[in-house]
Write a protein that holds these residues in place. Structure first.
Motif, PDB file in Angstrom:
ATOM      1  N   GLY A 149       0.831  -1.191   0.000  1.00  9.92           N
ATOM      2  CA  GLY A 149       0.000   0.000   0.000  1.00  9.92           C
ATOM      3  C   GLY A 149       0.868   1.244   0.000  1.00  9.92           C
ATOM      4  N   ALA A 150       0.368   2.316  -0.588  1.00 14.37           N
ATOM      5  CA  ALA A 150       1.080   3.595  -0.596  1.00 14.37           C
ATOM      6  C   ALA A 150       0.055   4.714  -0.540  1.00 14.37           C
ATOM      7  CB  ALA A 150       1.958   3.733  -1.834  1.00 14.37           C
ATOM      8  N   ILE A 151       0.258   5.653   0.375  1.00 17.53           N
ATOM      9  CA  ILE A 151      -0.576   6.851   0.469  1.00 17.53           C
ATOM     10  C   ILE A 151       0.357   8.031   0.254  1.00 17.53           C
ATOM     11  CG2 ILE A 151      -2.186   8.171   1.874  1.00 17.53           C
ATOM     12  CD1 ILE A 151      -2.718   5.596   3.460  1.00 17.53           C
ATOM     13  N   VAL A 152       0.104   8.801  -0.797  1.00 15.45           N
ATOM     14  CA  VAL A 152       1.063   9.794  -1.256  1.00 15.45           C
ATOM     15  C   VAL A 152       0.421  11.173  -1.294  1.00 15.45           C
ATOM     16  CG1 VAL A 152       2.686  10.404  -3.083  1.00 15.45           C
ATOM     17  CG2 VAL A 152       2.095   7.993  -2.713  1.00 15.45           C
ATOM     18  N   VAL A 153       0.908  12.081  -0.446  1.00 14.75           N
ATOM     19  CA  VAL A 153       0.532  13.488  -0.567  1.00 14.75           C
ATOM     20  C   VAL A 153       1.435  14.098  -1.632  1.00 14.75           C
ATOM     21  CG1 VAL A 153       0.537  15.734   0.584  1.00 14.75           C
ATOM     22  CG2 VAL A 153      -0.233  13.710   1.822  1.00 14.75           C
ATOM     23  N   SER A 154       0.838  14.639  -2.680  1.00 15.22           N
ATOM     24  CA  SER A 154       1.665  15.161  -3.764  1.00 15.22           C
ATOM     25  C   SER A 154       0.887  16.155  -4.629  1.00 15.22           C
ATOM     26  CB  SER A 154       2.165  14.005  -4.653  1.00 15.22           C
ATOM     27  OG  SER A 154       3.005  14.496  -5.685  1.00 15.22           O
ATOM     28  N   HIS A 155       1.643  17.096  -5.205  1.00 13.00           N
ATOM     29  CA  HIS A 155       1.092  17.983  -6.236  1.00 13.00           C
ATOM     30  C   HIS A 155       1.693  17.633  -7.595  1.00 13.00           C
ATOM     31  CE1 HIS A 155       4.891  20.025  -4.990  1.00 13.00           C
ATOM     32  NE2 HIS A 155       5.016  20.085  -6.295  1.00 13.00           N
ATOM     33  N   ASP A 156       2.497  16.565  -7.632  1.00 11.70           N
ATOM     34  CA  ASP A 156       3.197  16.147  -8.853  1.00 11.70           C
ATOM     35  C   ASP A 156       2.233  15.353  -9.721  1.00 11.70           C
ATOM     36  OD1 ASP A 156       4.772  14.827 -10.772  1.00 11.70           O
ATOM     37  OD2 ASP A 156       6.515  14.813  -9.451  1.00 11.70           O
ATOM     38  N   ARG A 157       1.764  15.987 -10.794  1.00 10.87           N
ATOM     39  CA  ARG A 157       0.734  15.347 -11.614  1.00 10.87           C
ATOM     40  C   ARG A 157       1.250  14.111 -12.337  1.00 10.87           C
ATOM     41  NH1 ARG A 157      -0.809  21.250 -13.751  1.00 10.87           N
ATOM     42  NH2 ARG A 157       1.412  21.427 -13.292  1.00 10.87           N
ATOM     43  N   GLY A 158       2.549  14.104 -12.671  1.00  5.17           N
ATOM     44  CA  GLY A 158       3.129  12.901 -13.270  1.00  5.17           C
ATOM     45  C   GLY A 158       3.108  11.735 -12.301  1.00  5.17           C
ATOM     46  N   LEU A 159       3.422  11.996 -11.039  1.00 11.49           N
ATOM     47  CA  LEU A 159       3.391  10.948 -10.015  1.00 11.49           C
ATOM     48  C   LEU A 159       1.951  10.493  -9.765  1.00 11.49           C
ATOM     49  CD1 LEU A 159       4.734   9.236  -7.809  1.00 11.49           C
ATOM     50  CD2 LEU A 159       4.626  11.226  -6.296  1.00 11.49           C
ATOM     51  N   LEU A 160       1.013  11.426  -9.710  1.00 10.23           N
ATOM     52  CA  LEU A 160      -0.383  11.082  -9.445  1.00 10.23           C
ATOM     53  C   LEU A 160      -1.003  10.252 -10.571  1.00 10.23           C
ATOM     54  CD1 LEU A 160      -1.597  14.454  -7.898  1.00 10.23           C
ATOM     55  CD2 LEU A 160      -1.185  12.295  -6.688  1.00 10.23           C
ATOM     56  N   GLU A 161      -0.414  10.312 -11.750  1.00 14.30           N
ATOM     57  CA  GLU A 161      -0.904   9.477 -12.855  1.00 14.30           C
ATOM     58  C   GLU A 161      -0.667   7.995 -12.597  1.00 14.30           C
ATOM     59  OE1 GLU A 161      -2.779  10.028 -15.281  1.00 14.30           O
ATOM     60  OE2 GLU A 161      -2.688  12.178 -15.662  1.00 14.30           O
TER      61      GLU A 161
END
Length: 537
Positions: free
Chosen positions: A187-199
């Protein structure tokens, strides 16, 4: 039991007791989940609430499995090494004593002979290969982030909890993190504003003032679902506003009818055509009926107003933010930056930049790219006049603004409004408030002390104070502008920079951001080759 994190009726508060989120119910399974929302909404606080040993102030957090938490800011102790981040210094010392033939039989029994290989493998997964003895003080912020991620992966947790893992990373570092999560089976929960990563996510959880909403799919899927929701709530708002207008119209008609009827009754009573007792009874009944009708009308209007308010709140949450900027009117042929055979650095015998020549002419949009440590921030300081060249010539137009990562151009001890007036002394009161409102600092929000703002709010406040004034600078220098912005603020800045007609010089590893603001040229400080026009290619 499968690994999971369950949040039940969880409420979050700031250290001073201000409510952030209320009654959150979420379940995280062994999948990759992106956690998004505007700055200050509570993303980092929510992530911290899931960390082991945390006791929630309200609600429950149930964790099945082990966790690995990557915070944004961690203090590095003096003399700490890569091995310290892995918690492996003692084990490595024991292994090396054995290799030198200095270990006891008891020591040898406790040695992990595969430790060094596993350390190297974990670091390689993040595209970085320092030795375990490398001191962290010798590494850049991006390199330390990679080592910290490698140390998390090394422990093989059931869940990775990552707070902005791609901040300060160059393109290679970002790709390493994206590749790591693409192949992550836990599992991974990621706070991010990186749209490439969020893809690369399997689901997106959005935090708003209304709570938490889960969307299946990656960032593109989330945006598509949000667009459908926005169209629906805009329809609801239009319907609610029409209904309110109808209620107000009917109330006006009823008031006019009552006024005409009351006027007629008064005239009859004045003529004496009706017995006094009968006239009084009709008057009382009329007043009773009128009072009841008024109560019903007021209740219906209150319900309609509540429906309009609810729809507007939903639209404000879903509607992309936007900002507009005054013109600089920079001519296309005007030279803005010119460097000729410049060397620069912080020690005369160890220059960071060598024999560098390039120019920026007119409203060009130039991205400075290259790996961490290649000298991008040094070059920005040189152009901004904060650093003198060791050799060569630097010419720059004086009307420029540098946005470093600390937004040092703002005075942290005073309000946003006071900063705006300080930087734009000729602007009137209405002009100040209007400019700040364009950057989402309306009314009392403009009175916030800058030092109390989040990183994203501070960057937006800097843009408002510099570019919202009547005469914005013709050259804008941005050092990693998206690092501390939430995605909606990034999109607002993108919208504003698309309208900005001055020259841009930007250091950023956010490819989506560079494309959105229309970068026309790139200077790669890691390539070291000169282009025919004198620029780095």
């Amino acid at each position: 039991m499968p690994a999971s994190i369950i949040l039940s009726n969880l409420s979050l508060f700031t250290p001073d007791g201000r409510a952030l989120l209320s009654d959150i119910d979420l379940t995280f399974a062994a999948e990759r989940t992106g956690l998004v929302g505007r700055n200050g909404i509570g993303k980092t606080t929510l992530l911290a609430s899931m960390s082991e040993g945390h006791v929630p102030q309200s609600g429950r957090v149930l964790i099945n499995g082990t966790l690995g938490l990557l915070r944004q800011d961690v203090q590095i102790l003096e003399g700490a090494t890569v091995a310290d981040l892995f918690g492996a210094r003692h084990a490595l010392e024991l292994l090396r004593r054995a290799e030198r033939g200095e270990a006891s039989a008891e020591d040898i029994a406790a040695i992990d002979w595969t430790l060094e290989v596993r350390l190297e493998t974990a670091l390689a997964r993040l595209g970085f290969d320092p030795t375990p003895d490398t001191e962290l003080s010798r590494l850049s912020g991006g390199q330390i982030t990679r080592v910290r991620l490698a140390a998390l992966v090394f422990t093989e947790p059931d869940f990775l909890l990552l707070d902005e893992p791609t901040n300060n990373l160059d393109q290679n570092g970002r790709k390493a993190v994206i590749d790591l999560l693409s192949g992550w089976r836990g599992g991974a929960i990621v706070v991010s504003h990186d749209r490439g990563l969020l893809e690369t996510m399997d689901a997106i959880v959005e935090l708003t003032s209304l709570g938490a909403t889960r969307y299946g799919g990656n960032w593109s899927s989330f945006r598509a679902q949000r667009a459908v929701e926005l169209a629906a709530v805009k329809h609801d708002l239009a319907h609610a506003e029409r209904h309110l207008a109808e209620i107000d119209g009917k109330a006006q008609e009823a008031a006019e009818r009552k006024a005409r009827k009351d006027s007629g009754g008064r005239k009859k009573r004045a003529k004496g055509d009706m017995p006094r007792i009968l006239a009084g009874g009709r008057k009382d009944r009329s007043e009773d009926t009128g009072g009841k009708n008024t109560q019903i009308a007021e209740r219906r209007r209150a319900e309609a107003l509540d429906a309009v308010d609810t729809a507007r709140r939903r639209v404000e949450i879903l509607q992309p933010l936007s900002a507009k900027m005054p013109a600089t009117n920079l001519p296309a042929g005007r030279e803005v930056v010119w460097l000729d055979r410049v060397s620069a650095g912080y020690q005369p015998d160890r220059p960071v930049l060598h024999d560098l020549s390039f120019s920026v002419v007119g409203p060009e949009r130039v991205a400075l790219v290259g790996p961490n440590g290649s000298g991008k921030t040094t070059l920005l300081k040189l152009i901004a006049g904060e650093l003198r060249p060791l050799s060569g010539i630097v010419r720059v137009r004086p009307d420029l603004a540098l946005f470093d990562q600390k937004i040092s151009l703002l005075d942290a001890t005073i309000s946003i409004l006071e900063n705006f007036r300080r930087l734009n002394p000729k602007a009137g009161a209405n002009e100040c408030h209007a400019a700040l409102a364009r950057f989402m600092f309306r009314a009392d929000a403009a009175l916030q002390t800058v030092g109390h703002l989040s990183g994203g709010q501070m960057f937006r406040a800097g843009l408002a104070c510099v570019l919202g004034g009547p005469a914005p600078p013709s050259l804008l220098i941005l050092d990693e502008p998206t690092n501390h912005l939430d995605i909606e603020s990034i999109e607002a800045v993108e919208a504003g920079l698309q309208l900005y007609d001055g020259a841009l010089l930007v250091v950023s590893h956010d490819e989506a951001f560079l494309q959105a603001i229309g970068v026309t040229r790139r200077l790669d400080l890691g390539a070291g080759a000169q282009s025919p026009d004198g620029g780095i290619v």
